[in-house]
Design a protein around this motif. Structure first.
Motif, PDB file in Angstrom:
ATOM      1  N   ARG A 137      40.318  48.426  40.845  1.00  0.00           N
ATOM      2  CA  ARG A 137      39.012  48.020  40.319  1.00  0.00           C
ATOM      3  C   ARG A 137      38.831  46.517  40.439  1.00  0.00           C
ATOM      4  O   ARG A 137      37.729  46.036  40.741  1.00  0.00           O
ATOM      5  CB  ARG A 137      38.863  48.461  38.857  1.00  0.00           C
ATOM      6  CG  ARG A 137      38.717  49.958  38.664  1.00  0.00           C
ATOM      7  CD  ARG A 137      38.144  50.280  37.295  1.00  0.00           C
ATOM      8  NE  ARG A 137      38.972  49.773  36.212  1.00  0.00           N
ATOM      9  CZ  ARG A 137      40.000  50.427  35.686  1.00  0.00           C
ATOM     10  NH1 ARG A 137      40.314  51.629  36.153  1.00  0.00           N
ATOM     11  NH2 ARG A 137      40.708  49.906  34.710  1.00  0.00           N
ATOM     12  N   ALA A 138      39.904  45.768  40.199  1.00  0.00           N
ATOM     13  CA  ALA A 138      39.820  44.311  40.336  1.00  0.00           C
ATOM     14  C   ALA A 138      39.559  43.932  41.797  1.00  0.00           C
ATOM     15  O   ALA A 138      38.748  43.043  42.085  1.00  0.00           O
ATOM     16  CB  ALA A 138      41.117  43.669  39.846  1.00  0.00           C
ATOM     17  N   ALA A 139      40.234  44.623  42.712  1.00  0.00           N
ATOM     18  CA  ALA A 139      39.998  44.365  44.137  1.00  0.00           C
ATOM     19  C   ALA A 139      38.579  44.747  44.522  1.00  0.00           C
ATOM     20  O   ALA A 139      37.947  44.073  45.350  1.00  0.00           O
ATOM     21  CB  ALA A 139      41.005  45.142  44.979  1.00  0.00           C
ATOM     22  N   GLY A 140      38.070  45.819  43.920  1.00  0.00           N
ATOM     23  CA  GLY A 140      36.709  46.248  44.223  1.00  0.00           C
ATOM     24  C   GLY A 140      35.683  45.191  43.896  1.00  0.00           C
ATOM     25  O   GLY A 140      34.686  45.045  44.604  1.00  0.00           O
ATOM     26  N   ARG A 141      35.929  44.442  42.833  1.00  0.00           N
ATOM     27  CA  ARG A 141      34.984  43.375  42.476  1.00  0.00           C
ATOM     28  C   ARG A 141      35.050  42.207  43.457  1.00  0.00           C
ATOM     29  O   ARG A 141      34.123  41.401  43.538  1.00  0.00           O
ATOM     30  CB  ARG A 141      35.270  42.895  41.052  1.00  0.00           C
ATOM     31  CG  ARG A 141      34.937  43.921  39.975  1.00  0.00           C
ATOM     32  CD  ARG A 141      35.002  43.305  38.597  1.00  0.00           C
ATOM     33  NE  ARG A 141      36.367  43.000  38.197  1.00  0.00           N
ATOM     34  CZ  ARG A 141      37.174  43.849  37.553  1.00  0.00           C
ATOM     35  NH1 ARG A 141      36.743  45.066  37.255  1.00  0.00           N
ATOM     36  NH2 ARG A 141      38.395  43.504  37.219  1.00  0.00           N
TER      37      ARG A 141
END
Length: 216
Positions: A137-141
């Motif tokens: 999720r952090a990478a998605g941002r």
């Protein structure tokens, strides 16, 4: 457009332009028979010596016809990746076009990128089986930043290395290899991050799983 489709379309444009550039070099060599299936798109261009004259593969025994075919297929790849990659079987068509680009003098790097983004395009609009973890999720941002790094790496390779050689005399095969790895790794990370960006988070999944009162 979704994050994943933006990444696919961006690199579809880049590889399409690269395929066109290969084709132009082959067209300028005229109607001559290549010595073998592996050719150089720009064998006489001093500026492209750092890239080995831009090697390519062709199954067509005529460089002029090879170049024309490369340009046409590259344009098809560009158009398809921008407007049709998100359709049903869009990713599969992009993969097939990339393989065809490989066989008609479109270079080695551009078709490889086309296959990678074609595989990614098969996931456009497909809901994930499970939501991403915290790291994903952090990478998605961060997918726009990762896409920027990937594009920067690609442009640093071409025309970046050519400009460095012309202006500063920097002719280092190690630099070409390093930038190639940076661009490819950046693309893979950008695709992964874009996929994660499209996955619903825990809160969304929980709310989607609740039944609205009075609906059965």
């Amino acid at each position: 457009m979704s994050a994943l489709r933006i990444v696919v379309s961006t690199f579809g444009v880049l590889l399409g332009l690269a395929g066109i550039e290969h084709g132009v070099g082959e067209i300028l060599q005229g109607s001559v028979r290549p010595a073998g299936p592996v050719i150089e798109s720009w064998p006489d261009a001093a500026a492209l010596e750092i890239l080995g004259g831009e090697p390519a593969l062709t199954v067509i025994p005529d460089l002029l016809v090879t170049g024309i075919a490369a340009v046409l297929v590259a344009v098809a790849v560009l158009v398809w990746s921008v407007w049709f990659a998100g359709r049903r079987h869009g990713g599969l068509v992009l993969i097939l076009l990339s393989v065809l680009l490989l066989l008609v003098g479109g270079g080695f790097g551009p078709p490889l990128i086309g296959i990678v983004i074609g595989v990614a395009a098969t996931r456009i609009g497909v809901p994930p089986r499970r939501g991403p973890g915290r790291v994903a999720r952090a990478a998605g941002r961060a997918w726009p930043w990762l896409l920027g790094i990937a594009v920067l790496g690609y442009l640093s390779l071409l025309p970046g290395t050519v400009l460095l050689d012309l202006m500063l005399g920097v002719d280092d095969p190690g630099l070409v290899l390093g930038l190639s790895v940076l661009s490819f790794a950046g693309l893979v990370l950008a695709l992964g991050a874009a996929t994660a960006a499209e996955s619903p988070g825990p809160a969304h999944r929980q709310s989607a799983g609740r039944r609205e009162p009075g609906l059965g």
